[in-house]
Design an enzyme around this catalytic site. Structure first.
Site, PDB file in Angstrom:
ATOM      1  N   ASP A 339       0.836  -1.205   0.000  1.00  0.00           N
ATOM      2  CA  ASP A 339       0.000   0.000   0.000  1.00  0.00           C
ATOM      3  C   ASP A 339       0.878   1.266   0.000  1.00  0.00           C
ATOM      4  O   ASP A 339       2.095   1.191   0.200  1.00  0.00           O
ATOM      5  CB  ASP A 339      -0.866  -0.059   1.271  1.00  0.00           C
ATOM      6  CG  ASP A 339      -2.013   0.925   1.262  1.00  0.00           C
ATOM      7  OD1 ASP A 339      -2.207   1.606   0.245  1.00  0.00           O
ATOM      8  OD2 ASP A 339      -2.718   1.016   2.281  1.00  0.00           O
ATOM      9  N   GLU A 342       2.865   5.032  -3.975  1.00  0.00           N
ATOM     10  CA  GLU A 342       3.024   5.968  -5.121  1.00  0.00           C
ATOM     11  C   GLU A 342       4.403   6.612  -5.114  1.00  0.00           C
ATOM     12  O   GLU A 342       4.915   6.844  -6.225  1.00  0.00           O
ATOM     13  CB  GLU A 342       1.919   7.034  -5.069  1.00  0.00           C
ATOM     14  CG  GLU A 342       0.519   6.481  -5.247  1.00  0.00           C
ATOM     15  CD  GLU A 342       0.007   5.672  -4.055  1.00  0.00           C
ATOM     16  OE1 GLU A 342       0.397   5.984  -2.919  1.00  0.00           O
ATOM     17  OE2 GLU A 342      -0.763   4.721  -4.270  1.00  0.00           O
ATOM     18  N   ASP A 452      -8.721   3.717  -2.810  1.00  0.00           N
ATOM     19  CA  ASP A 452      -9.750   4.248  -1.909  1.00  0.00           C
ATOM     20  C   ASP A 452     -10.940   4.836  -2.662  1.00  0.00           C
ATOM     21  O   ASP A 452     -11.080   6.062  -2.773  1.00  0.00           O
ATOM     22  CB  ASP A 452      -9.131   5.315  -1.002  1.00  0.00           C
ATOM     23  CG  ASP A 452      -8.020   4.747  -0.145  1.00  0.00           C
ATOM     24  OD1 ASP A 452      -7.856   3.513  -0.125  1.00  0.00           O
ATOM     25  OD2 ASP A 452      -7.314   5.538   0.500  1.00  0.00           O
TER      26      ASP A 452
HETATM   27  C1  GLC Z   1      -4.796   3.607   2.455  1.00  0.00           C
HETATM   28  C2  GLC Z   1      -5.275   2.369   1.731  1.00  0.00           C
HETATM   29  C3  GLC Z   1      -6.436   1.766   2.470  1.00  0.00           C
HETATM   30  C4  GLC Z   1      -6.028   1.461   3.915  1.00  0.00           C
HETATM   31  C5  GLC Z   1      -5.513   2.718   4.585  1.00  0.00           C
HETATM   32  C6  GLC Z   1      -4.939   2.436   5.967  1.00  0.00           C
HETATM   33  O1  GLC Z   1      -5.753   4.598   2.413  1.00  0.00           O
HETATM   34  O2  GLC Z   1      -5.592   2.646   0.407  1.00  0.00           O
HETATM   35  O3  GLC Z   1      -6.868   0.595   1.834  1.00  0.00           O
HETATM   36  O4  GLC Z   1      -7.114   0.950   4.611  1.00  0.00           O
HETATM   37  O5  GLC Z   1      -4.472   3.282   3.796  1.00  0.00           O
HETATM   38  O6  GLC Z   1      -3.893   1.535   5.885  1.00  0.00           O
END
Ligand code: GLC
Length: 667
Positions: A339, A342, A452
């Site tokens: 995650d 980017e 998201d």
């Molecule tokens: C980011 C991710 C999301 C996750 C959050 C907390 O926003 O895209 O899926 O729940 O981080 O880790």
């Protein structure tokens, strides 16, 4: 400008001959034509897996200006432009400006230009011939597809150091296959990863996860995965566990596995700056973090507070970080979601100082309306600031490269770090891996989820339109946060979304902290939800079989209708019906309070209206337009004539499905 047909006679054709393994894989193409052009001094991205000699000159049909850093061509009114993977808007990308520059932006509205992923593939389809264009440039690239001028396609570059690959074929499918030959075959996850997964940012302890498993078991709803979001970590330090909330990871993983459930942790790239934290200290000592011009490590803030970013573009640093996944795989974890890669930057000290200085200046004056706008602008400029992306460098095995120039490679190489480490440290083991950000090439190592989104009906439709585009670019294992991540979902939105996601390879219900809880047991109609998830499990032999076939043949699992019914005019503009595999078409409902929808059929088809795997009615519909009622708990599947749909007896876990014991519904 050359206004000829899309696939003009090509000056030099490089033919990638079929290998015997291609033949074994049952590939139908006799040959693939790919030509490579080069502008400037491109960075080696490793997006491609075959080396094609560079052809001199410009691609036929395009006007190239290295001075303006653009390439332009006209589009005839009926040319469809496909591609770009995970973006806003439709399957046909015409009429908007898209920017490849991976963005941590949860507002996926149609006015946006960039989302988390960048896949620079275009397919121009003018029925008789097709042309593919892959722009291998990991920096910022703009695709103006009829935005400035409705008939003109312009690609513009920040720096024009790019390899351009032109692929020709008779059909979009042929371009897709050529592109995959060029960039490598798609990742295939373990079979259990086709099960249903429950996630939520907010599960704070192993007990919270046990509770989710218990509630699903209580209702006999099938489930194979429960996800651990950032709260499992000790102060959000990557590859650590909170000792109180997760005191015994191996014991917990084995307890969950004894119930047939895989726990899948979230992994973020930023390494918390904390003396005494072994990973932080090791990375610092070895010089594996991204550095600023003055040679000092870049410091940015993300979930853990201040972090350094591992330099995934450096092969040693990549190996170092990749090997850390062993901390988890040694505890028998066999799936990960990468995650924030980017990479997302909440702030840097440099940006904060600039913002504070700006605010101080405003504070000393009477705030007028322009001052107020300036104030808001300053606050909005704190996170993911372009200046911060220009502030640091990568050591690409001896060559220092500014991050901005290779921005889209960061997530690719994080996914690659994990994928290469699994191959090295866990040979023969199938491990689930998917990522938020991506660039072409990452599809060889893992899948993606679309980040998201919101609990909005429009985002269910966006998900429907993103899936075929992601498939074109090789990201077959993909899906969205079912039910929506941000905002509050509703029972009917969740049900309609489940009815679509049951066809996407990655099927995960995920939501954000602070939003309405949306595990399926939170709703009233749990019987309907159980029936729908059971239907997904009954379909897994078909879904998995078609997925693996698409991956092995370098084809697509979910396709736009126009890819299949080539000579049908109507399908060139229908984007809410999709082919799933070769045998079925789906027509999801994506509007609130809808009790049915229109469908168009190019041939007679058997329509099955499923309420559960063993409760359905069927009817042969003639080619043409139909209005079909679809109650909230119903799913429509249309079977093509001459094809058949296998159904298994559902089980609570994918591993318990008998793939041999199938019944068939004939088309
Ligand atoms: C980011 C991710 C999301 C996750 C959050 C907390 O926003 O895209 O899926 O729940 O981080 O880790």
């Amino acid at each position: 400008m050359n206004n000829g047909g899309i696939c003009d006679i090509l000056k030099t054709i490089y033919t990638v001959a079929m290998t015997s393994s291609d033949t074994e894989k049952g590939r139908t193409m006799s040959e693939t034509n790919i030509i490579r052009y080069r502008y400037g001094n491109p960075i080696k991205t490793d997006a491609t897996v075959i080396d094609i000699p560079v052809t001199q000159g410009d691609p036929s049909g395009w006007t190239v200006s290295t001075a303006d850093r653009t390439m332009t061509r006209t589009m005839s009114p009926d040319t469809i432009v496909y591609g770009l993977g995970e973006t806003v808007r439709g399957i046909n990308k015409r009429g908007w400006l898209y920017t490849s520059y991976n963005a941590d932006d949860p507002h996926h509205e149609e006015g946006k230009h960039s989302l988390y992923a960048s896949q620079n593939l275009l397919i121009l389809d003018d029925i008789k011939s097709c042309c593919g264009l892959f722009v291998d440039d990991p920096g910022r690239v703009n695709f103006d597809i009829g935005y400035t001028d409705i008939d003109t396609l312009t690609i513009s570059f920040e720096d024009m150091d790019a390899d351009i690959y032109v692929m020709t074929g008779k059909t979009p499918d042929e371009i897709v296959t050529a592109f995959r030959r060029l960039t490598g075959s798609s990742y295939i996850p373990p079979k259990w990863a086709f099960g249903y997964g429950q996630s939520r940012w907010g599960y704070k302890s192993d007990d919270d996860i046990r509770e989710v498993a218990r509630r699903y078991a209580e209702l006999n709803i099938p489930i194979d995965m429960i996800y651990m979001d950032i709260d499992y970590m000790d102060n959000y330090k990557v590859f650590t566990l909170d000792p109180e909330r997760f005191p015994d990871l191996p014991g917990f993983v084995s307890e969950m596995k004894s119930q047939g459930i895989h726990v899948i942790p979230n992994t973020d790239p930023g390494v918390k700056i904390e003396p005494g934290y072994d990973i932080y200290e090791e990375g610092l000592e070895k010089g594996y973090y991204c550095k600023k011009k003055d040679g000092e490590e870049l410091t940015a803030a993300v979930w853990p507070g201040k972090v350094h970013f591992p330099d995934f573009l450096n092969s040693e640093a990549r190996k170092w970080f990749g090997d850390k996944y062993r901390i988890m795989t040694d505890a028998d974890i066999d799936g990960f979601w990468n995650d924030m890669n980017e990479p997302a930057i909440f702030y840097t000290e440099e940006t904060l100082s600039r913002v504070y200085a700006g605010l101080d200046e405003l504070r000393s004056t009477e705030m007028d309306i322009w001052g107020f706008f300036k104030f808001k602008e300053l606050l909005d400029s704190i996170d993911n600031n372009p200046e911060d992306y220009r502030r640091f460098y990568h050591d690409m095995d001896g060559t220092l490269v500014n991050h901005n120039r290779v921005h889209n490679l960061y997530s690719f190489n994080m996914t690659r770090a994990a994928g290469e480490a699994f191959a090295r440290n866990n040979p023969g083991q199938e491990i689930l891996l998917f990522s938020r950000a991506s660039y072409t090439g990452a599809h060889r190592y893992g899948g993606v989820w679309t980040g998201d989104n919101m609990s909005w009906w429009s985002h269910l439709l966006l998900n429907i339109k993103q899936m075929p585009s992601l498939n074109m670019t090789g990201f077959l294992y993909s899906g969205a946060d079912t039910g929506g991540f941000g905002a509050d979902t509703t029972e009917d939105l969740m049900m309609r979304w489940v009815e679509f996601s049951m066809f996407t390879p990655l099927f995960r219900n995920h939501s954000a902290l602070g939003t309405r809880e949306q595990e399926l047991y939170r709703f009233k109609r749990t019987d309907d939800f159980r029936h729908l998830i059971e239907l997904r499990y009954a379909l897994i032999p078909y879904i998995y079989g078609e997925f693996v076939r698409a991956a092995r043949n370098d084809g697509m699992y979910i396709r736009p209708m126009a890819f299949v019914y080539r000579d049908n005019e109507r399908f060139r503009s229908i984007e809410d019906q999709l082919m799933v595999g070769d045998s079925i078409m789906i027509a999801p409902v994506y509007e609130q309070n809808a009790v049915g929808r229109y469908v168009y059929l190019a041939e007679d088809m058997r329509m099955i209206r499923f309420r559960s795997f063993d409760d359905y009615d069927e009817e042969v519909l003639k080619a043409g337009d139909h209005y079909v009622p679809v109650a909230l708990n119903e799913v429509l599947i249309f079977i093509r004539p001459g094809h058949r749909l296998p159904l298994a007896k559902p089980a609570l876990r994918v591993g318990d499905i008998d793939f041999e014991d199938l019944t068939y519904i004939e088309g």
